[in-house]
Design a protein around this motif. Structure first.
Motif, PDB file in Angstrom:
ATOM      1  N   PHE A 115       0.821  -1.204   0.000  1.00 23.89           N
ATOM      2  CA  PHE A 115       0.000   0.000   0.000  1.00 23.89           C
ATOM      3  C   PHE A 115       0.858   1.259   0.000  1.00 23.89           C
ATOM      4  CE2 PHE A 115      -2.148   3.477   2.203  1.00 23.89           C
ATOM      5  CZ  PHE A 115      -3.219   3.660   1.338  1.00 23.89           C
ATOM      6  N   ASP A 116       1.920   1.282   0.795  1.00 27.30           N
ATOM      7  CA  ASP A 116       2.745   2.488   0.881  1.00 27.30           C
ATOM      8  C   ASP A 116       3.313   2.874  -0.477  1.00 27.30           C
ATOM      9  OD1 ASP A 116       2.244   2.740   3.589  1.00 27.30           O
ATOM     10  OD2 ASP A 116       4.048   1.647   4.181  1.00 27.30           O
ATOM     11  N   ALA A 117       3.797   1.904  -1.226  1.00 28.89           N
ATOM     12  CA  ALA A 117       4.370   2.197  -2.540  1.00 28.89           C
ATOM     13  C   ALA A 117       3.293   2.676  -3.513  1.00 28.89           C
ATOM     14  CB  ALA A 117       5.072   0.965  -3.099  1.00 28.89           C
ATOM     15  N   ASP A 118       2.151   1.980  -3.535  1.00 24.04           N
ATOM     16  CA  ASP A 118       1.056   2.395  -4.421  1.00 24.04           C
ATOM     17  C   ASP A 118       0.513   3.758  -4.025  1.00 24.04           C
ATOM     18  OD1 ASP A 118       1.285   0.091  -5.921  1.00 24.04           O
ATOM     19  OD2 ASP A 118      -0.400  -0.931  -4.951  1.00 24.04           O
ATOM     20  N   SER A 119       0.365   3.982  -2.731  1.00 23.97           N
ATOM     21  CA  SER A 119      -0.142   5.259  -2.234  1.00 23.97           C
ATOM     22  C   SER A 119       0.796   6.401  -2.609  1.00 23.97           C
ATOM     23  CB  SER A 119      -0.329   5.205  -0.718  1.00 23.97           C
ATOM     24  OG  SER A 119      -0.742   6.446  -0.219  1.00 23.97           O
ATOM     25  N   TYR A 120       2.092   6.172  -2.435  1.00 27.12           N
ATOM     26  CA  TYR A 120       3.079   7.207  -2.780  1.00 27.12           C
ATOM     27  C   TYR A 120       3.021   7.532  -4.267  1.00 27.12           C
ATOM     28  CZ  TYR A 120       7.489   9.616  -3.474  1.00 27.12           C
ATOM     29  OH  TYR A 120       8.427  10.540  -3.827  1.00 27.12           O
ATOM     30  N   GLN A 121       2.933   6.507  -5.095  1.00 25.03           N
ATOM     31  CA  GLN A 121       2.871   6.725  -6.546  1.00 25.03           C
ATOM     32  C   GLN A 121       1.615   7.505  -6.926  1.00 25.03           C
ATOM     33  OE1 GLN A 121       5.232   5.922  -8.960  1.00 25.03           O
ATOM     34  NE2 GLN A 121       3.926   7.281 -10.143  1.00 25.03           N
ATOM     35  N   CYS A 122       0.483   7.148  -6.329  1.00 27.73           N
ATOM     36  CA  CYS A 122      -0.776   7.837  -6.620  1.00 27.73           C
ATOM     37  C   CYS A 122      -0.744   9.278  -6.122  1.00 27.73           C
ATOM     38  CB  CYS A 122      -1.954   7.074  -6.015  1.00 27.73           C
ATOM     39  SG  CYS A 122      -2.302   5.503  -6.836  1.00 27.73           S
ATOM     40  N   GLN A 123      -0.173   9.504  -4.944  1.00 27.02           N
ATOM     41  CA  GLN A 123      -0.063  10.870  -4.423  1.00 27.02           C
ATOM     42  C   GLN A 123       0.823  11.721  -5.318  1.00 27.02           C
ATOM     43  OE1 GLN A 123       1.358  10.442  -0.407  1.00 27.02           O
ATOM     44  NE2 GLN A 123      -0.689  10.299   0.442  1.00 27.02           N
ATOM     45  N   THR A 124       1.924  11.141  -5.776  1.00 29.69           N
ATOM     46  CA  THR A 124       2.848  11.871  -6.646  1.00 29.69           C
ATOM     47  C   THR A 124       2.173  12.236  -7.960  1.00 29.69           C
ATOM     48  OG1 THR A 124       4.701  10.700  -5.656  1.00 29.69           O
ATOM     49  CG2 THR A 124       5.104  11.763  -7.753  1.00 29.69           C
ATOM     50  N   ASP A 125       1.480  11.282  -8.559  1.00 32.14           N
ATOM     51  CA  ASP A 125       0.786  11.547  -9.829  1.00 32.14           C
ATOM     52  C   ASP A 125      -0.297  12.611  -9.656  1.00 32.14           C
ATOM     53  OD1 ASP A 125       2.399   9.610 -10.931  1.00 32.14           O
ATOM     54  OD2 ASP A 125       0.820   8.063 -10.993  1.00 32.14           O
ATOM     55  N   ALA A 126      -1.055  12.510  -8.577  1.00 31.90           N
ATOM     56  CA  ALA A 126      -2.136  13.478  -8.324  1.00 31.90           C
ATOM     57  C   ALA A 126      -1.568  14.874  -8.076  1.00 31.90           C
ATOM     58  CB  ALA A 126      -2.983  13.022  -7.147  1.00 31.90           C
ATOM     59  N   ALA A 127      -0.445  14.945  -7.357  1.00 29.40           N
ATOM     60  CA  ALA A 127       0.165  16.248  -7.063  1.00 29.40           C
ATOM     61  C   ALA A 127       0.732  16.893  -8.324  1.00 29.40           C
ATOM     62  CB  ALA A 127       1.247  16.099  -6.010  1.00 29.40           C
ATOM     63  N   GLU A 174     -13.422  38.952   7.223  1.00 26.76           N
ATOM     64  CA  GLU A 174     -12.776  37.726   7.678  1.00 26.76           C
ATOM     65  C   GLU A 174     -12.565  36.840   6.452  1.00 26.76           C
ATOM     66  OE1 GLU A 174     -13.412  33.969  10.730  1.00 26.76           O
ATOM     67  OE2 GLU A 174     -14.825  35.630  10.778  1.00 26.76           O
ATOM     68  N   THR A 175     -11.310  36.480   6.230  1.00 23.98           N
ATOM     69  CA  THR A 175     -10.980  35.655   5.075  1.00 23.98           C
ATOM     70  C   THR A 175     -10.238  34.405   5.531  1.00 23.98           C
ATOM     71  OG1 THR A 175      -8.882  36.793   4.730  1.00 23.98           O
ATOM     72  CG2 THR A 175     -10.795  37.667   3.550  1.00 23.98           C
ATOM     73  N   GLU A 176     -10.161  33.440   4.624  1.00 26.17           N
ATOM     74  CA  GLU A 176      -9.371  32.242   4.882  1.00 26.17           C
ATOM     75  C   GLU A 176      -8.735  31.784   3.585  1.00 26.17           C
ATOM     76  OE1 GLU A 176     -11.723  29.004   6.359  1.00 26.17           O
ATOM     77  OE2 GLU A 176     -12.718  28.686   4.453  1.00 26.17           O
ATOM     78  N   ASN A 177      -7.606  31.132   3.699  1.00 23.39           N
ATOM     79  CA  ASN A 177      -6.935  30.550   2.546  1.00 23.39           C
ATOM     80  C   ASN A 177      -7.341  29.091   2.422  1.00 23.39           C
ATOM     81  OD1 ASN A 177      -5.478  32.881   1.901  1.00 23.39           O
ATOM     82  ND2 ASN A 177      -3.950  32.402   3.429  1.00 23.39           N
ATOM     83  N   TYR A 178      -7.441  28.630   1.199  1.00 23.80           N
ATOM     84  CA  TYR A 178      -7.774  27.228   0.951  1.00 23.80           C
ATOM     85  C   TYR A 178      -7.082  26.769  -0.315  1.00 23.80           C
ATOM     86  CZ  TYR A 178     -11.011  28.717  -2.700  1.00 23.80           C
ATOM     87  OH  TYR A 178     -11.552  29.247  -3.835  1.00 23.80           O
ATOM     88  N   ASP A 179      -6.962  25.464  -0.461  1.00 26.97           N
ATOM     89  CA  ASP A 179      -6.345  24.858  -1.634  1.00 26.97           C
ATOM     90  C   ASP A 179      -7.456  24.498  -2.620  1.00 26.97           C
ATOM     91  OD1 ASP A 179      -4.987  23.390  -3.526  1.00 26.97           O
ATOM     92  OD2 ASP A 179      -4.201  21.897  -2.118  1.00 26.97           O
ATOM     93  N   ALA A 180      -7.522  25.229  -3.729  1.00 26.05           N
ATOM     94  CA  ALA A 180      -8.584  24.998  -4.718  1.00 26.05           C
ATOM     95  C   ALA A 180      -8.453  23.649  -5.411  1.00 26.05           C
ATOM     96  CB  ALA A 180      -8.573  26.126  -5.745  1.00 26.05           C
ATOM     97  N   ASN A 181      -7.273  23.047  -5.380  1.00 27.75           N
ATOM     98  CA  ASN A 181      -7.071  21.745  -6.029  1.00 27.75           C
ATOM     99  C   ASN A 181      -7.171  20.560  -5.072  1.00 27.75           C
ATOM    100  OD1 ASN A 181      -6.802  22.493  -8.674  1.00 27.75           O
ATOM    101  ND2 ASN A 181      -4.592  22.731  -8.589  1.00 27.75           N
ATOM    102  N   GLU A 182      -7.505  20.797  -3.823  1.00 30.92           N
ATOM    103  CA  GLU A 182      -7.531  19.701  -2.849  1.00 30.92           C
ATOM    104  C   GLU A 182      -8.520  18.603  -3.243  1.00 30.92           C
ATOM    105  OE1 GLU A 182      -8.296  18.880   1.911  1.00 30.92           O
ATOM    106  OE2 GLU A 182      -8.496  20.893   1.119  1.00 30.92           O
ATOM    107  N   MET A 183      -9.728  18.963  -3.620  1.00 27.14           N
ATOM    108  CA  MET A 183     -10.751  17.967  -3.943  1.00 27.14           C
ATOM    109  C   MET A 183     -10.389  17.168  -5.201  1.00 27.14           C
ATOM    110  SD  MET A 183     -13.637  16.677  -2.856  1.00 27.14           S
ATOM    111  CE  MET A 183     -14.465  17.908  -1.897  1.00 27.14           C
ATOM    112  N   LEU A 226      -8.481  12.087  -7.624  1.00 25.19           N
ATOM    113  CA  LEU A 226      -7.550  11.398  -8.507  1.00 25.19           C
ATOM    114  C   LEU A 226      -6.734  10.363  -7.733  1.00 25.19           C
ATOM    115  CD1 LEU A 226      -6.360  11.071 -11.323  1.00 25.19           C
ATOM    116  CD2 LEU A 226      -4.708  12.846 -10.733  1.00 25.19           C
ATOM    117  N   TYR A 227      -6.302  10.717  -6.535  1.00 23.69           N
ATOM    118  CA  TYR A 227      -5.562   9.787  -5.676  1.00 23.69           C
ATOM    119  C   TYR A 227      -6.394   8.531  -5.401  1.00 23.69           C
ATOM    120  CZ  TYR A 227      -3.821   7.877  -1.244  1.00 23.69           C
ATOM    121  OH  TYR A 227      -3.389   7.039  -0.247  1.00 23.69           O
ATOM    122  N   GLN A 228      -7.653   8.724  -5.012  1.00 23.27           N
ATOM    123  CA  GLN A 228      -8.506   7.583  -4.694  1.00 23.27           C
ATOM    124  C   GLN A 228      -8.806   6.736  -5.929  1.00 23.27           C
ATOM    125  OE1 GLN A 228     -11.890   9.169  -2.583  1.00 23.27           O
ATOM    126  NE2 GLN A 228     -10.712   9.474  -0.703  1.00 23.27           N
TER     127      GLN A 228
END
Length: 114
Positions: free
Chosen positions: A31-43, A84-93, A98-100
């Motif tokens: 899982f760790d290897a597959d998860s890392y690969q998927c996270q890298t591709d998604a990022a 009042e403002t906040e910062n967010y990552d527009a690409n998080e979702m 893509l990771y999942q």
């Protein structure tokens, strides 16, 4: 009205659920290897993109005259309350989706454990 407490209980119970990824057919799957690969591709496809959103706009409170029961009055000064403002990552979702989907394509299943 009796259904409302039951509905709230179910929602709270579902919020406490935990999940994990399992590979049903391959016991040697890493899982760790597959998860890392998927996270890298998604990022790579969806890098962090910070944006700012306004939770509430600036507001002006005008001066007011407050009087007590004895007839004594006090004026308050007007004041501005900043936005009042906040910062967010527009690409998080899309990055998470893509990771999942990448893990699912590699045969992993997300299983509810609690």
């Amino acid at each position: 009205m009796k259904t409302l407490p039951a509905l709230l209980f179910c929602l709270l119970l579902g919020a406490c659920a935990s999940y994990e990824w399992r590979h049903p057919s391959d016991a040697s799957a890493n899982f760790d290897a597959d998860s890392y690969q998927c996270q890298t591709d998604a990022a790579k496809l969806y890098p962090p993109m910070l944006r700012e959103r306004t939770l509430h706009p600036p507001m002006y409170y005008p001066p007011r005259n407050y009087c007590n029961a004895e007839g004594r009055c006090n004026w308050t000064t007007g004041r501005w309350e900043p936005a009042e403002t906040e910062n967010y990552d527009a690409n998080e979702m899309p990055r998470r989706e893509l990771y999942q989907s990448c893990l699912k394509a590699k045969g992993w299943l997300r299983i509810r454990t609690k």
